[in-house]
Design a protein around this motif. Structure first.
Motif, PDB file in Angstrom:
ATOM      1  N   HIS A  23     -11.259  -3.279  -6.343  1.00 23.98           N
ATOM      2  CA  HIS A  23      -9.909  -3.057  -5.823  1.00 23.98           C
ATOM      3  C   HIS A  23     -10.018  -2.025  -4.701  1.00 23.98           C
ATOM      4  O   HIS A  23     -10.766  -1.044  -4.812  1.00 23.98           O
ATOM      5  CB  HIS A  23      -8.967  -2.555  -6.917  1.00 23.98           C
ATOM      6  N   LEU A  24      -9.253  -2.226  -3.646  1.00 22.91           N
ATOM      7  CA  LEU A  24      -9.328  -1.344  -2.485  1.00 22.91           C
ATOM      8  C   LEU A  24      -7.942  -0.850  -2.103  1.00 22.91           C
ATOM      9  O   LEU A  24      -7.013  -1.644  -1.934  1.00 22.91           O
ATOM     10  CB  LEU A  24      -9.959  -2.094  -1.295  1.00 22.91           C
ATOM     11  N   ILE A  25      -7.808   0.464  -1.982  1.00 20.99           N
ATOM     12  CA  ILE A  25      -6.544   1.106  -1.612  1.00 20.99           C
ATOM     13  C   ILE A  25      -6.798   2.035  -0.434  1.00 20.99           C
ATOM     14  O   ILE A  25      -7.769   2.803  -0.434  1.00 20.99           O
ATOM     15  CB  ILE A  25      -5.961   1.901  -2.795  1.00 20.99           C
ATOM     16  N   ALA A  26      -5.955   1.960   0.569  1.00 20.38           N
ATOM     17  CA  ALA A  26      -6.023   2.882   1.706  1.00 20.38           C
ATOM     18  C   ALA A  26      -4.724   3.680   1.753  1.00 20.38           C
ATOM     19  O   ALA A  26      -3.660   3.171   1.381  1.00 20.38           O
ATOM     20  CB  ALA A  26      -6.229   2.118   3.009  1.00 20.38           C
ATOM     21  N   TYR A  27      -4.822   4.922   2.219  1.00 18.45           N
ATOM     22  CA  TYR A  27      -3.618   5.748   2.233  1.00 18.45           C
ATOM     23  C   TYR A  27      -3.648   6.759   3.356  1.00 18.45           C
ATOM     24  O   TYR A  27      -4.695   7.158   3.858  1.00 18.45           O
ATOM     25  CB  TYR A  27      -3.436   6.470   0.888  1.00 18.45           C
ATOM     26  N   ASP A  28      -2.458   7.152   3.780  1.00 17.20           N
ATOM     27  CA  ASP A  28      -2.242   8.358   4.584  1.00 17.20           C
ATOM     28  C   ASP A  28      -1.046   9.046   3.928  1.00 17.20           C
ATOM     29  O   ASP A  28      -1.207   9.688   2.911  1.00 17.20           O
ATOM     30  CB  ASP A  28      -2.075   8.064   6.075  1.00 17.20           C
TER      31      ASP A  28
END
Length: 471
Positions: A344-349
């Motif tokens: 699972h891949l999550i990106a955030y700012d």
């Protein structure tokens, strides 16, 4: 004045001239004239003093100089060596000012590659990588067998004392060289009229994919359309494919699961442990008839973990983490392609986005990211925690510099909870070729106290940790 003193003066002229040209756009006529006299005296072409002439052009016109450029610290003529090294350094370090064309960038990248090879350092941290972190055209054996250390430091020059003055040798490892060349390349890319170049297919084809270029494309992709957008996507995909090919070799054996010793070995001939069987039955050896009587057979355990390992990768996509963003999305896609690994891949700012549906295609992932913005880790943690269904069979990789805008640092409490539940938590300060990173000191200390020190350095360190988890 003896010949040695005269040579020292000649070398000092060349080195002072090098410093002047790198740091001052104005020519110093006296140094230029003196340097020209020195190179001509040594039978070298005047083109060595012209920063506008590439190394490729010099070698094309004077092919006998190619082996000397490839290893300019070899040989006995120190003045000649200094002239060649000065040319390599001048072409790489003097990037000028004003707009940069695609041709100019490509020429600089080739000159930087000459310097990298001459110093015997691999700038991407792996054999065969070029100045911008991309695989270079040279073979993986460059520098092998010539006395260079694996760290990229040059061997001592025979006949030269320690501390023999400027220009005697180099004490520059591959990470330092990668960082320096990467910064120079980034400056050139930032000065390009990139949109105009991308709109012209002929000019776009001259661009060499690099981390700096990909970063610029990702930042500007929303302002591109038509031919320019298509060319930008093509460059990003080329870079992604090149890096993926390099990283795939690092994880090709990661699909082997951990032996499950709670399951009895299957008693079939192919699992027979012959060595152990003989050893354990040696007490039954009869010397009279010279026979070994076996009363017990031993078998190898071959059962592997059957439950899919879950890997949750959380990537900070703020502007300072672009290198990690690119490398981690590619690495996640490679692990996602392995059997029995659920990625699972999550990106955030300041917001978090679940990129799991596209985890198998890092190109699509990168097109859906938006570089820049703040850093709100708790938002990403809130999205990641529901994905933990079997803590003991889950690894969470968190890539960030951990500079949270909330000074109360609520992210740490979420990390402690995840770690305490049995999840293998791996904080990563950077996953790039050079290992350059900047992790918030407070978080670094807390992770050390938690027993999960921050991984920093080459991407191989992260691959090693993940391979250990997967068994």
């Amino acid at each position: 004045m003896n010949d040695g003193d005269s040579d020292d003066v000649r070398r000092q002229v060349l080195l002072w001239r090098l410093l002047g040209r790198v740091f001052d756009a104005e020519e110093q006529p006296a140094l230029e004239a003196a340097s020209l006299a020195v190179v001509q005296e040594r039978g070298l072409p005047a083109a060595l003093l012209d920063p506008g002439v590439t190394i490729d052009t010099v070698v094309q016109r004077f092919p006998e100089l190619e082996p000397e450029f490839a290893d300019p610290l070899a040989g006995g003529d120190r003045v000649r060596r200094t002239a060649l090294v000065s040319k390599l350094l001048l072409n790489a370090l003097r990037t000028g000012s004003g707009d940069v064309s695609a041709q100019r960038l490509a020429a600089w990248q080739r000159d930087a590659e000459w310097l990298r090879r001459a110093l015997g350092a691999c700038a991407g941290g792996a054999p065969g990588q070029g100045a911008g972190g991309r695989p270079a055209g040279g073979g993986q054996g460059e520098g092998a067998g010539d006395g260079r250390a694996a760290t990229g430091r040059r061997r001592p020059d025979p006949g030269r004392g320690e501390g023999g003055g400027p220009g005697q040798g180099f004490d520059l490892n591959e990470d330092e060289l990668k960082r320096i060349l990467g910064e120079l390349e980034g400056g050139l890319v930032s000065r390009m009229r990139l949109r105009e170049v991308l709109a012209d297919p002929a000019l776009a084809r001259q661009l060499t994919p690099s981390m700096s270029l990909v970063e610029q494309l990702l930042r500007d992709k929303h302002n591109l359309s038509g031919v320019a957008l298509a060319n930008a996507k093509g460059l990003i995909r080329r870079y992604v494919d090149e890096v993926a090919e390099v990283l795939r070799t690092r994880v090709e054996h990661a699909s082997a699961g951990r032996i499950d010793r709670s399951v009895p070995p299957k008693r079939v001939f192919r699992n027979l442990d012959l060595d152990r069987t003989i050893w354990k039955n040696l007490v039954n050896y009869n010397p009279d008839d010279e026979r070994l009587y076996v009363d017990r057979l031993f078998y190898r355990h071959t059962a592997k973990r059957s439950t899919p390992a879950r890997m949750i990768v959380v990537v900070d996509q703020s502007g300072s983490m672009v290198d990690s963003m690119v490398n981690c999305t590619i690495l996640a896609s490679i692990f996602a392609g392995l059997p029995k690994v659920d990625v699972h891949l999550i990106a955030y700012d300041t917001r978090a986005i679940d990129l799991t549906p596209w985890v198998n295609d890092p190109f699509e992932v990168l097109l859906r990211t938006k570089l820049g913005g703040g850093n709100d880790g708790p938002v990403a943690m809130a999205m990641a925690r529901p994905k933990i269904t079997d803590p003991r069979n889950t690894v969470m990789v968190w890539i960030s510099d951990f500079y949270e805008f909330d000074r109360s640092r609520p992210l740490l409490e979420g990390i402690k909870a995840v770690h305490g539940s049995g999840v293998k938590f791996i904080p990563v300060g950077s996953v790039n070729s050079s290992g350059q990173q900047n992790v918030e000191p407070w978080f670094r200390q807390r992770f050390k106290e938690l027993g999960t020190p921050v991984i920093s350095g080459h991407i191989d360190k992260l691959v090693f940790e993940l391979k250990n988890f997967l068994g």
